[in-house]
Design a protein around this motif. Structure first.
Motif, mmCIF file in Angstrom:
data_model
loop_
_atom_site.group_PDB
_atom_site.id
_atom_site.type_symbol
_atom_site.label_atom_id
_atom_site.label_comp_id
_atom_site.label_asym_id
_atom_site.label_seq_id
_atom_site.Cartn_x
_atom_site.Cartn_y
_atom_site.Cartn_z
ATOM 1 N N MET A 1 0.816 -1.185 0.000
ATOM 2 C CA MET A 1 0.000 0.000 0.000
ATOM 3 C C MET A 1 0.867 1.258 0.000
ATOM 4 O O MET A 1 0.430 2.309 -0.439
ATOM 5 N N ALA A 2 2.079 1.174 0.467
ATOM 6 C CA ALA A 2 2.941 2.338 0.571
ATOM 7 C C ALA A 2 3.280 2.919 -0.791
ATOM 8 O O ALA A 2 3.498 4.111 -0.924
ATOM 9 N N ASN A 3 3.314 2.082 -1.821
ATOM 10 C CA ASN A 3 3.672 2.553 -3.147
ATOM 11 C C ASN A 3 2.460 2.909 -3.985
ATOM 12 O O ASN A 3 2.582 3.140 -5.178
ATOM 13 N N HIS A 4 1.298 2.936 -3.396
ATOM 14 C CA HIS A 4 0.082 3.271 -4.113
ATOM 15 C C HIS A 4 0.157 4.744 -4.530
ATOM 16 O O HIS A 4 0.521 5.607 -3.730
ATOM 17 N N ILE A 6 -2.035 7.021 -4.968
ATOM 18 C CA ILE A 6 -2.926 7.948 -4.266
ATOM 19 C C ILE A 6 -2.292 8.419 -2.957
ATOM 20 O O ILE A 6 -2.404 9.598 -2.612
ATOM 21 N N THR A 7 -1.614 7.540 -2.225
ATOM 22 C CA THR A 7 -1.019 7.958 -0.951
ATOM 23 C C THR A 7 0.064 9.002 -1.162
ATOM 24 O O THR A 7 0.156 9.971 -0.406
ATOM 25 N N GLY A 8 0.870 8.829 -2.176
ATOM 26 C CA GLY A 8 1.894 9.830 -2.476
ATOM 27 C C GLY A 8 1.283 11.150 -2.894
ATOM 28 O O GLY A 8 1.746 12.227 -2.502
ATOM 29 N N ALA A 9 0.219 11.078 -3.681
ATOM 30 C CA ALA A 9 -0.453 12.300 -4.131
ATOM 31 C C ALA A 9 -1.089 13.036 -2.957
ATOM 32 O O ALA A 9 -0.991 14.264 -2.868
ATOM 33 N N LEU A 10 -1.717 12.303 -2.047
ATOM 34 C CA LEU A 10 -2.335 12.943 -0.887
ATOM 35 C C LEU A 10 -1.291 13.618 0.003
ATOM 36 O O LEU A 10 -1.518 14.722 0.513
ATOM 37 N N GLU A 93 5.909 6.820 3.684
ATOM 38 C CA GLU A 93 4.521 7.252 3.765
ATOM 39 C C GLU A 93 4.049 7.134 5.218
ATOM 40 O O GLU A 93 4.574 6.327 5.986
ATOM 41 N N PRO A 94 3.040 7.925 5.611
ATOM 42 C CA PRO A 94 2.561 7.894 6.999
ATOM 43 C C PRO A 94 2.158 6.499 7.491
ATOM 44 O O PRO A 94 2.428 6.141 8.640
ATOM 45 N N GLU A 95 1.544 5.702 6.614
ATOM 46 C CA GLU A 95 1.124 4.357 7.028
ATOM 47 C C GLU A 95 2.338 3.483 7.356
ATOM 48 O O GLU A 95 2.302 2.688 8.304
ATOM 49 N N ASP A 96 3.407 3.632 6.594
ATOM 50 C CA ASP A 96 4.621 2.859 6.857
ATOM 51 C C ASP A 96 5.284 3.297 8.154
ATOM 52 O O ASP A 96 5.822 2.477 8.905
ATOM 53 N N ILE A 97 5.244 4.590 8.425
ATOM 54 C CA ILE A 97 5.816 5.100 9.671
ATOM 55 C C ILE A 97 5.041 4.559 10.860
ATOM 56 O O ILE A 97 5.629 4.149 11.868
#
Length: 108
Positions: A1-4, A6-10, A93-97
């Protein structure tokens, strides 16, 4: 999910909205609204613009505080040579942190 994508864009959008350019976008939007549709700029429209402005002010204040905390932590990490393994976590990404923090807390 970290490389998705949308997460980078957000994350990028959140960072961008804390910049002064975001206030210029709001100002341009308000000017266009006044020029092209003055009749619809009633108290509801004013409330919309004020809500947007307050959101940007809050985002900017939170970003400033976060950057100050990061600068302090970076300085502490530089002074502690055993903490060198965590110095690159800012690129995650925040989820990975959050996952990293959970793993460390379970290990303690």
């Amino acid at each position: 999910m970290a490389n998705h994508p949308i997460t980078g864009a957000l994350t990028s959008i959140g960072t961008w909205t804390s910049r002064p350019a975001a206030f210029l976008v709001l100002l341009a939007y308000a000017i266009f609204w006044i020029v092209f549709d003055r009749q619809s700029l009633n108290w509801h429209g004013a409330a919309t613009l004020l809500t947007w402005a307050m959101t940007l002010f809050i985002q900017r204040a939170e970003h400033r505080d976060t950057q100050a905390i990061h600068a302090k932590l970076d300085e502490m990490l530089r002074s502690n040579s055993s903490a060198s393994t965590i110095t690159r976590i800012d690129d995650e990404e925040p989820e990975d942190i959050e996952k990293h923090r959970d793993r460390k807390q379970q290990g303690d």
